[in-house]
Design a protein around this motif. Structure first.
Motif, PDB file in Angstrom:
ATOM      1  N   GLY A 157      62.499  74.653  42.936  1.00 45.07           N
ATOM      2  CA  GLY A 157      63.149  74.588  41.837  1.00 45.07           C
ATOM      3  C   GLY A 157      63.978  75.746  41.680  1.00 45.07           C
ATOM      4  O   GLY A 157      65.176  75.633  41.308  1.00 45.07           O
ATOM      5  N   LEU A 158      63.409  76.830  41.769  1.00 54.35           N
ATOM      6  CA  LEU A 158      64.119  78.131  41.842  1.00 54.35           C
ATOM      7  C   LEU A 158      65.179  78.317  42.848  1.00 54.35           C
ATOM      8  O   LEU A 158      66.384  78.875  42.610  1.00 54.35           O
ATOM      9  CB  LEU A 158      63.214  79.194  41.642  1.00 54.35           C
ATOM     10  CG  LEU A 158      62.312  79.412  40.413  1.00 54.35           C
ATOM     11  CD1 LEU A 158      61.282  80.501  40.457  1.00 54.35           C
ATOM     12  CD2 LEU A 158      63.130  79.805  39.065  1.00 54.35           C
ATOM     13  N   MET A 159      65.090  77.976  43.947  1.00 56.88           N
ATOM     14  CA  MET A 159      65.945  77.947  45.005  1.00 56.88           C
ATOM     15  C   MET A 159      67.153  77.155  44.719  1.00 56.88           C
ATOM     16  O   MET A 159      68.347  77.804  44.701  1.00 56.88           O
ATOM     17  CB  MET A 159      65.379  77.372  46.292  1.00 56.88           C
ATOM     18  CG  MET A 159      66.207  77.783  47.555  1.00 56.88           C
ATOM     19  SD  MET A 159      65.556  76.474  48.856  1.00 56.88           S
ATOM     20  CE  MET A 159      66.154  75.034  48.505  1.00 56.88           C
ATOM     21  N   VAL A 189      65.224  81.657  51.602  1.00 58.05           N
ATOM     22  CA  VAL A 189      64.368  82.200  52.718  1.00 58.05           C
ATOM     23  C   VAL A 189      62.906  82.048  52.206  1.00 58.05           C
ATOM     24  O   VAL A 189      62.161  81.483  52.953  1.00 58.05           O
ATOM     25  CB  VAL A 189      64.435  83.567  53.015  1.00 58.05           C
ATOM     26  CG1 VAL A 189      63.293  84.386  53.982  1.00 58.05           C
ATOM     27  CG2 VAL A 189      65.873  84.005  53.696  1.00 58.05           C
ATOM     28  N   LEU A 190      62.634  82.393  50.859  1.00 51.55           N
ATOM     29  CA  LEU A 190      61.329  82.010  50.270  1.00 51.55           C
ATOM     30  C   LEU A 190      60.913  80.642  50.271  1.00 51.55           C
ATOM     31  O   LEU A 190      59.740  80.200  50.566  1.00 51.55           O
ATOM     32  CB  LEU A 190      61.048  82.665  49.108  1.00 51.55           C
ATOM     33  CG  LEU A 190      60.058  82.423  47.994  1.00 51.55           C
ATOM     34  CD1 LEU A 190      58.684  83.169  48.629  1.00 51.55           C
ATOM     35  CD2 LEU A 190      60.106  82.795  46.616  1.00 51.55           C
ATOM     36  N   GLY A 194      57.831  78.795  52.391  1.00 57.98           N
ATOM     37  CA  GLY A 194      56.687  77.981  51.641  1.00 57.98           C
ATOM     38  C   GLY A 194      56.676  76.786  52.234  1.00 57.98           C
ATOM     39  O   GLY A 194      55.397  76.153  52.524  1.00 57.98           O
ATOM     40  N   LYS A 195      57.877  76.031  52.691  1.00 58.04           N
ATOM     41  CA  LYS A 195      57.761  74.799  53.036  1.00 58.04           C
ATOM     42  C   LYS A 195      57.175  74.480  54.569  1.00 58.04           C
ATOM     43  O   LYS A 195      56.482  73.653  54.570  1.00 58.04           O
ATOM     44  CB  LYS A 195      59.385  74.317  53.088  1.00 58.04           C
ATOM     45  CG  LYS A 195      59.286  72.496  53.153  1.00 58.04           C
ATOM     46  CD  LYS A 195      58.388  71.885  52.197  1.00 58.04           C
ATOM     47  CE  LYS A 195      58.078  70.503  52.785  1.00 58.04           C
ATOM     48  NZ  LYS A 195      57.362  69.889  51.331  1.00 58.04           N
ATOM     49  N   LEU A 196      57.485  75.747  55.417  1.00 56.77           N
ATOM     50  CA  LEU A 196      56.891  75.668  56.595  1.00 56.77           C
ATOM     51  C   LEU A 196      55.591  75.813  56.666  1.00 56.77           C
ATOM     52  O   LEU A 196      54.912  75.343  57.571  1.00 56.77           O
ATOM     53  CB  LEU A 196      57.562  76.747  57.468  1.00 56.77           C
ATOM     54  CG  LEU A 196      59.287  76.623  57.871  1.00 56.77           C
ATOM     55  CD1 LEU A 196      59.753  77.737  58.467  1.00 56.77           C
ATOM     56  CD2 LEU A 196      59.191  75.343  58.964  1.00 56.77           C
ATOM     57  N   VAL A 197      54.896  76.798  55.724  1.00 63.51           N
ATOM     58  CA  VAL A 197      53.591  77.022  55.731  1.00 63.51           C
ATOM     59  C   VAL A 197      53.075  75.648  55.146  1.00 63.51           C
ATOM     60  O   VAL A 197      51.960  75.261  55.710  1.00 63.51           O
ATOM     61  CB  VAL A 197      53.251  78.237  54.730  1.00 63.51           C
ATOM     62  CG1 VAL A 197      51.756  78.184  54.359  1.00 63.51           C
ATOM     63  CG2 VAL A 197      53.633  79.457  55.211  1.00 63.51           C
ATOM     64  N   ALA A 258      68.671  71.465  53.792  1.00 68.31           N
ATOM     65  CA  ALA A 258      68.058  72.169  52.384  1.00 68.31           C
ATOM     66  C   ALA A 258      68.128  73.844  52.528  1.00 68.31           C
ATOM     67  O   ALA A 258      68.186  74.682  51.653  1.00 68.31           O
ATOM     68  CB  ALA A 258      66.711  71.731  52.067  1.00 68.31           C
ATOM     69  N   PHE A 259      67.836  74.257  53.965  1.00 65.58           N
ATOM     70  CA  PHE A 259      67.919  75.789  54.012  1.00 65.58           C
ATOM     71  C   PHE A 259      68.962  76.406  54.974  1.00 65.58           C
ATOM     72  O   PHE A 259      69.485  77.421  54.506  1.00 65.58           O
ATOM     73  CB  PHE A 259      66.510  76.010  54.483  1.00 65.58           C
ATOM     74  CG  PHE A 259      65.268  75.367  53.783  1.00 65.58           C
ATOM     75  CD1 PHE A 259      65.005  76.042  52.390  1.00 65.58           C
ATOM     76  CD2 PHE A 259      64.480  74.222  54.169  1.00 65.58           C
ATOM     77  CE1 PHE A 259      64.017  75.547  51.596  1.00 65.58           C
ATOM     78  CE2 PHE A 259      63.578  73.859  53.369  1.00 65.58           C
ATOM     79  CZ  PHE A 259      63.171  74.301  51.913  1.00 65.58           C
TER      80      PHE A 259
END
Length: 309
Positions: A157-159, A189-190, A194-197, A258-259
């Motif tokens: 959401g913040l991203m 990046v954050l 987070g999504k990869l984890v 998205a990234f």
């Protein structure tokens, strides 16, 4: 779980709106030069309200009887859905007071409008957290029942909000603030980490099985008869299954949209490319949220033939 498009729009749009409003207020309070422009503040604030309103309205479309949506307010003590609904409504008057203060008094707001803005930003994050806990609190779905769920909801959401804020600021001011550029890059990046984890965690071969569900963990257990002989609501909604290869391809598409591409476009600092980056991020997050539901496995599937969930 079967992904309802209205819920995808709700979670992505409202998340971006709450993230945008929160960063807008924080940037304004911190004295960031580019966010002392009343045009940027009003444009960003109005955009956040539009996104949140569209999201909240779309959340009612998957209900069998949308006219009964008011009942979601009645279980505040026990339901995260009810808490989300209450805080989402409380959010509006505070943000409107804050934006009205900027409209009439410029960016140098003080007193009640400033306090309202702070409270609005807090309520934005609280509402987003409540949305995530609707899913994270469900012990029947291992893929959701984790602290990673609220962390990802808030981070994404913040991203997305930071990209929208950078886009609004760049369009109105004519050039992108270096501070907002660094903030957006950092949040991208954050969000990706987070999504990869999360993807790594749900990919582990763990969770409910027919043995653990019945308590017979020392013997071989198999289902002799399924819960239904034909399709039902439970089969269609909770038994939704997608081919593994398709899920992998969609994961890669989500990461790129998205990234990766928004990160590269953001490095250019171009206002036009920032608009493209923001749109790609929203599209990528719609894919991300679709995967969030499609990859979830409800334990009730065991009753309908699945040996593992």
């Amino acid at each position: 779980m079967h992904p309802a498009f209205s819920v995808l729009v709700f979670t992505v749009m409202s998340g971006a709106g709450y993230g945008l409003l929160t960063l807008l207020v924080l940037g304004h309070l911190s004295g960031l030069a580019q966010l002392q422009n009343s045009a940027v503040l009003l444009s960003g604030g109005i955009l956040s309200l539009v996104l949140i309103t569209v999201g909240l309205l779309s959340s009612t479309l998957h209900l069998a009887n949308p006219k009964n949506a008011w009942r979601s307010f009645s279980r505040f003590k026990t339901s995260w859905l009810s808490r989300e609904a209450v805080f989402a409504v409380l959010f509006y008057p505070f943000v409107l007071i804050y934006l009205a203060g900027i409209w009439f008094g410029g960016s140098d707001v003080t007193g009640i409008p400033l306090l309202a803005g702070i409270i609005g930003a807090v309520l934005a994050m609280v509402t987003l957290f409540c949305t995530s806990m609707i899913y994270a609190s469900l012990k029947t779905i291992r893929q959701w029942n984790s602290s990673l769920t609220p962390i990802n909801y808030i981070a994404l959401g913040l991203m997305s909000g930071s990209l929208l804020l950078a886009t609004v600021q760049a369009i109105i001011s004519g050039d992108l603030s270096g501070t907002l550029q660094v903030l957006s890059l950092s949040l991208l990046v954050l969000g990706a980490v987070g999504k990869l984890v999360y993807l790594f965690w749900i990919g582990k071969p763990a969770g409910s099985t027919i043995n653990t569900a019945t308590g017979f963990t020392q013997a071989s257990v198999r289902l002799l008869d399924q819960g239904h002989t034909s399709n039902s609501f439970l089969n269609n909604e909770f038994g939704y299954t997608v081919e593994a290869n398709k899920l992998v391809r969609l994961r890669l598409l989500m990461l790129v949209l998205a990234f990766v591409v928004p990160f590269l476009l953001l490095l250019t600092g171009s206002s036009t490319l920032l608009v493209v980056a923001a749109l790609l991020t929203v599209a990528g997050l719609l894919v991300e949220r679709w995967l969030f539901f499609a990859e979830a496995r409800h334990v009730v599937r065991l009753f309908h033939g699945d040996q593992t969930v």
